[in-house]
Scaffold this active site. Structure first.
Site, PDB file in Angstrom:
ATOM      1  N   GLY A   1      29.794-115.988  81.936  1.00 25.59           N
ATOM      2  CA  GLY A   1      29.272-116.198  80.585  1.00 25.59           C
ATOM      3  C   GLY A   1      28.876-114.866  80.008  1.00 25.59           C
ATOM      4  O   GLY A   1      28.345-113.993  80.707  1.00 25.59           O
TER       5      GLY A   1
ATOM      6  N   GLY B   1      26.565-113.707  77.863  1.00 23.04           N
ATOM      7  CA  GLY B   1      25.177-113.274  77.939  1.00 23.04           C
ATOM      8  C   GLY B   1      24.732-113.015  79.360  1.00 23.04           C
ATOM      9  O   GLY B   1      23.965-112.079  79.636  1.00 23.04           O
TER      10      GLY B   1
ATOM     11  N   LYS C   1      29.139-108.091  67.586  1.00 26.32           N
ATOM     12  CA  LYS C   1      30.130-107.361  68.396  1.00 26.32           C
ATOM     13  C   LYS C   1      31.399-108.201  68.586  1.00 26.32           C
ATOM     14  O   LYS C   1      31.626-108.792  69.636  1.00 26.32           O
ATOM     15  CB  LYS C   1      29.549-106.979  69.763  1.00 26.32           C
ATOM     16  CG  LYS C   1      30.386-105.902  70.473  1.00 26.32           C
ATOM     17  CD  LYS C   1      30.462-106.113  71.956  1.00 26.32           C
ATOM     18  CE  LYS C   1      31.326-107.234  72.405  1.00 26.32           C
ATOM     19  NZ  LYS C   1      32.768-107.098  72.096  1.00 26.32           N
TER      20      LYS C   1
ATOM     21  N   LEU D   1      38.031-102.745  70.732  1.00 24.72           N
ATOM     22  CA  LEU D   1      39.464-102.757  70.453  1.00 24.72           C
ATOM     23  C   LEU D   1      40.279-102.654  71.733  1.00 24.72           C
ATOM     24  O   LEU D   1      41.386-102.116  71.749  1.00 24.72           O
ATOM     25  CB  LEU D   1      39.817-101.598  69.513  1.00 24.72           C
ATOM     26  CG  LEU D   1      39.038-101.540  68.200  1.00 24.72           C
ATOM     27  CD1 LEU D   1      39.446-100.304  67.395  1.00 24.72           C
ATOM     28  CD2 LEU D   1      39.246-102.809  67.382  1.00 24.72           C
TER      29      LEU D   1
ATOM     30  N   ASP E   1      31.366-107.376  77.418  1.00 26.72           N
ATOM     31  CA  ASP E   1      29.953-107.667  77.679  1.00 26.72           C
ATOM     32  C   ASP E   1      29.245-106.429  78.232  1.00 26.72           C
ATOM     33  O   ASP E   1      28.112-106.131  77.849  1.00 26.72           O
ATOM     34  CB  ASP E   1      29.827-108.819  78.680  1.00 26.72           C
ATOM     35  CG  ASP E   1      30.668-110.021  78.297  1.00 26.72           C
ATOM     36  OD1 ASP E   1      30.837-110.255  77.085  1.00 26.72           O
ATOM     37  OD2 ASP E   1      31.160-110.716  79.194  1.00 26.72           O
TER      38      ASP E   1
ATOM     39  N   ALA F   1      33.658-101.331  83.826  1.00 23.80           N
ATOM     40  CA  ALA F   1      33.898-102.741  84.141  1.00 23.80           C
ATOM     41  C   ALA F   1      35.386-103.027  84.290  1.00 23.80           C
ATOM     42  O   ALA F   1      35.787-103.815  85.154  1.00 23.80           O
ATOM     43  CB  ALA F   1      33.289-103.630  83.063  1.00 23.80           C
TER      44      ALA F   1
ATOM     45  N   GLY G   1      37.372-108.660  89.259  1.00 20.41           N
ATOM     46  CA  GLY G   1      36.696-109.860  88.773  1.00 20.41           C
ATOM     47  C   GLY G   1      35.828-109.580  87.577  1.00 20.41           C
ATOM     48  O   GLY G   1      36.214-108.865  86.644  1.00 20.41           O
TER      49      GLY G   1
END
Length: 313
Positions: A37, A39, A182, A221, A252, A279, A284
């Site tokens: 998720g 958040g 965002k 982007l 995120d 990230a 994953g």
């Protein structure tokens, strides 16, 4: 403290494949199970980099218990609101060239009383928060008026609100006067109803969201980086990744880095890009920590021609 709100969280299982072939029996390489998720990922990334955060999540069924247990194991501070439905599970299939295929469940329906409980938990915790970040898709059947009402109550209370969502939820955040939105390229195009081909298209769309009520627009982007449009002008950033592994959660992580660095100006954009690029380099939906960050390859340009925002490139 940064408060994140994920109305439709998940348990995310990621499988790494040599190649995805429809109709075949495939053997996975590495596999990972993470709390999911948008958040939730923001809170996980903030925690990994020493920034205090609390995650608000509805949780139900065995998967909800698993989500809560994983967040506790990672040390994430959370407010888990029990619900009758079952927390969804999502599957990510990642190939070596960085191609990612996602299969997302719709998620549980929230009753009116359950959503009210979530709102009260958010409004109570918001009093001690620097930001409230409303992220991700809305649960099936949740009236957009209910989400709009939450945004408006937070903004009216003087809370700085960030919205990272799509479709009606993104537009509701903009109309409510969110301090930050965002979107990615697709979400931005949908919000303004225009195909975004050039940088000029992207900047014009960001201006439209600001004219409609948003304070700052941070548009991701993908491999092309991000743009930041606020009262001080336009910044354009790029963060190349040599070996991409998974794009899940990269946006995120970028939002978390931007917020964690003060959510203003070039320094915050650099941090956001560094967290997002890190990230992408991880499997994953793992969130990067300080040891994963590399700021040396990030390039930031200030738009040399503000008038470009008013015409096609």
């Amino acid at each position: 403290m940064i408060l994140t709100v994920t109305l439709n969280p998940s348990v995310d299982r990621a499988l790494e494949l040599d190649v995805l072939v429809r109709g075949e029996v495939l053997r996975a390489g590495d596999s990972h199970i993470d709390p999911g998720g948008k958040g939730v990922n923001v809170s996980r990334a903030l925690l990994a980099n020493g920034v205090r955060s609390t995650a608000v999540v509805p949780a139900g069924g065995a998967e909800g218990d698993q989500l809560v247990d994983m967040l506790k194991a990672e040390g994430v501070d959370m407010l888990a609101v029990p619900i009758a439905g079952r927390t969804r599970s999502n599957i990510t299939l990642a190939e070596p060239d960085g191609t990612v295929t996602k299969i997302n469940e719709a998620g549980p329906v929230l009753s009116e009383s359950e959503f009210t409980q979530i709102c009260e938990a958010v409004l109570t915790a918001a009093g001690s928060a620097e930001w409230v970040v409303l992220c991700g898709s809305l649960p099936p059947g949740l009236p957009i008026e209910a989400f709009t009402g939450l945004c408006e109550r937070l903004v009216t209370a003087g809370v700085r609100v960030a919205v990272d969502s799509s479709g009606p939820a993104l537009r509701a955040g903009v109309a409510a006067g969110a301090a930050l939105v965002k979107p990615n390229r697709e979400e931005l195009a949908e919000a303004v109803g225009t195909e975004l081909v050039t940088l000029g298209d992207v900047l014009a769309a960001c201006d439209k969201l600001r004219e409609a009520g948003a304070g700052t627009v941070l548009a991701s982007l993908g491999s092309e980086g991000a743009v930041l449009v606020d009262d001080s002008g336009v910044l354009i950033g790029a963060a190349p990744v040599s070996v991409p592994r998974s794009t899940v959660g990269a946006g995120d992580a970028m939002l978390a880095g931007f917020l964690g660095a003060g959510a203003n100006g070039e320094a915050a954009l650099i941090e956001g890009l560094a967290w997002g690029a890190a990230a992408v380099s991880l499997p994953g939906s793992r969130m990067p920590g300080p040891g994963d960050l590399d700021r040396t390859h990030i390039r930031i340009d200030r738009d040399p021609d503000p008038l470009r925002r008013l015409r096609r490139d």
